[in-house]
Design an enzyme around this catalytic site. Sequence first.
Site, PDB file in Angstrom:
ATOM      1  N   LYS A  79       2.816  -1.453  -6.723  1.00  0.00           N
ATOM      2  CA  LYS A  79       4.086  -1.922  -6.170  1.00  0.00           C
ATOM      3  C   LYS A  79       3.813  -2.863  -4.999  1.00  0.00           C
ATOM      4  O   LYS A  79       2.929  -2.606  -4.176  1.00  0.00           O
ATOM      5  CB  LYS A  79       4.903  -0.713  -5.699  1.00  0.00           C
ATOM      6  CG  LYS A  79       6.272  -1.034  -5.135  1.00  0.00           C
ATOM      7  CD  LYS A  79       6.986   0.256  -4.756  1.00  0.00           C
ATOM      8  CE  LYS A  79       8.343  -0.002  -4.137  1.00  0.00           C
ATOM      9  NZ  LYS A  79       9.046   1.268  -3.813  1.00  0.00           N
ATOM     10  N   SER A 155      13.622   1.347  -5.399  1.00  0.00           N
ATOM     11  CA  SER A 155      13.008   0.082  -5.059  1.00  0.00           C
ATOM     12  C   SER A 155      11.813  -0.278  -5.935  1.00  0.00           C
ATOM     13  O   SER A 155      11.307  -1.406  -5.870  1.00  0.00           O
ATOM     14  CB  SER A 155      12.561   0.100  -3.585  1.00  0.00           C
ATOM     15  OG  SER A 155      11.608   1.107  -3.356  1.00  0.00           O
ATOM     16  N   SER A 179      13.403   6.087  -5.027  1.00  0.00           N
ATOM     17  CA  SER A 179      12.809   4.868  -5.580  1.00  0.00           C
ATOM     18  C   SER A 179      11.766   5.079  -6.662  1.00  0.00           C
ATOM     19  O   SER A 179      11.254   4.102  -7.219  1.00  0.00           O
ATOM     20  CB  SER A 179      12.205   4.025  -4.452  1.00  0.00           C
ATOM     21  OG  SER A 179      13.209   3.575  -3.590  1.00  0.00           O
TER      22      SER A 179
END
Length: 469
Positions: A79, A155, A179
């Site tokens: 990520k 996210s 997330s």
Amino acid sequence: MVNSRDALAIGRLDAHAQADLVRSGELSARELVEAAIARIEALDPALNAVTYRAFEQALQKASTLNGDSALRGVPYLLKDGMDYAGMPSRSGSRLKKNAPPMSTGSEYSNRLDRAGLIPLGKTNAPEFGLLPTTEPVLYGPSRNPWNVAHSSGGSSGGAGAVVASGMVALAHAADGGGSIRIPASCCGVFGLKSSRGANVRARGPHIIEDFLVGDTLLSRSVRDAAWAFAVTAPEQKQPLTFNPKSRRLRIGFALENFNDEQPSPDVAAVIRRSAELCQRLGHTVEEIKRPFDGPAVDRAFKLIWAYLAQDLVSSSRASLREGRLEDVLEPWTMNLGASSESLTLTDVDRIFVEAATAGRALEAFYSRYDVLLTPVLRHSPLPLGALAPTQAFEPMYARMFDYVSYTPLQNLTGTPAMSVPLYMNENGLPVGSMFAAGRGRDELLLQLAFELEQAEPWAARWPKFSVGA
């Protein structure tokens, strides 16, 4: 060199099956990486999920890989914002668009290195991870592989999209308010948010992030997630495997969110189907009222999220060398940070008092039940733009916290929860079912996930934009 048809076929395999190809000598680790690169180049133009490509670095690593771990040679993606040596950490922000490559990684990414995984680059994420959708101004929106007009969640939305589409079998995700579970739900993959302290450190010390955030690898199979949980634990352990004789559980399911509102009908239908499945499997299932003070949890999360944004704005201001902050930070980040300026020291106290109170309520609940089943989100995946960071702040604030009015409970209390991709809604969009347990009962959830996966398999279910389409 793997041809394009074989590259797509490899993408339909989970990480364990991909590693078996290397272990058997059928493919080299380099060929496994080449196949993943081919899938990214074929699929990402439609999805915009990969924001940094470290393909040469990955190929070099694959050519010199040593060791014999279970997933040796499997490619994955990090990520954006997770530190890794040789790659920039931009955190989805224009402030960091020219960030140089990092010189070191985190202990979390180092652990995955030692286990033989090969990082291909970084996935799309909203600015500083502050939204449950992935539509940063810096990169543009990550699109849902099931319907590109919809959000892939956030996210860790890019991570959800790359796993759902089969670009890679594993992708790192981090969860400070949902997330991991939100993109897992939106994209139809499996995501476990572990108990506080159940994985090694994934970032530098930070009181709010240490309190809220857990890390994982999103996956399509439960065995891949169980491996990731075990290999990143502070005391590394053997991965859990399916035990078909595991004990029957007491499961309570609740539909209402923090503010006593029902989810949308399609979400409610999925949760009821999941409850019925658990009952057919022999578990004791009972519909219950929410077993904690929802409005108090809602208040506490809004307060701590605003404080986190203000901390990010302050640190950004300190690092800005020239120009205006509002030209490099998104309106959502700036306005959310500004919303904390009127808060008092009493508000700080309230965050931790209400989090502790919710924790005690859950302890009482888990003395009577093993698992809590709820929605992940109040609605199925939203259309892109509904929560874009450039929206007017006041209506956006109300929409955002309404959308995520289930997941922050586990972040505030440090308890584990997972999104399981059991069912779809009538419009062909995934809707995850969230199963939660008491602190430290992560493996109880994984064992339940193994059973659910066997009873209602999702491995053959592929979105429109994927290796299985």
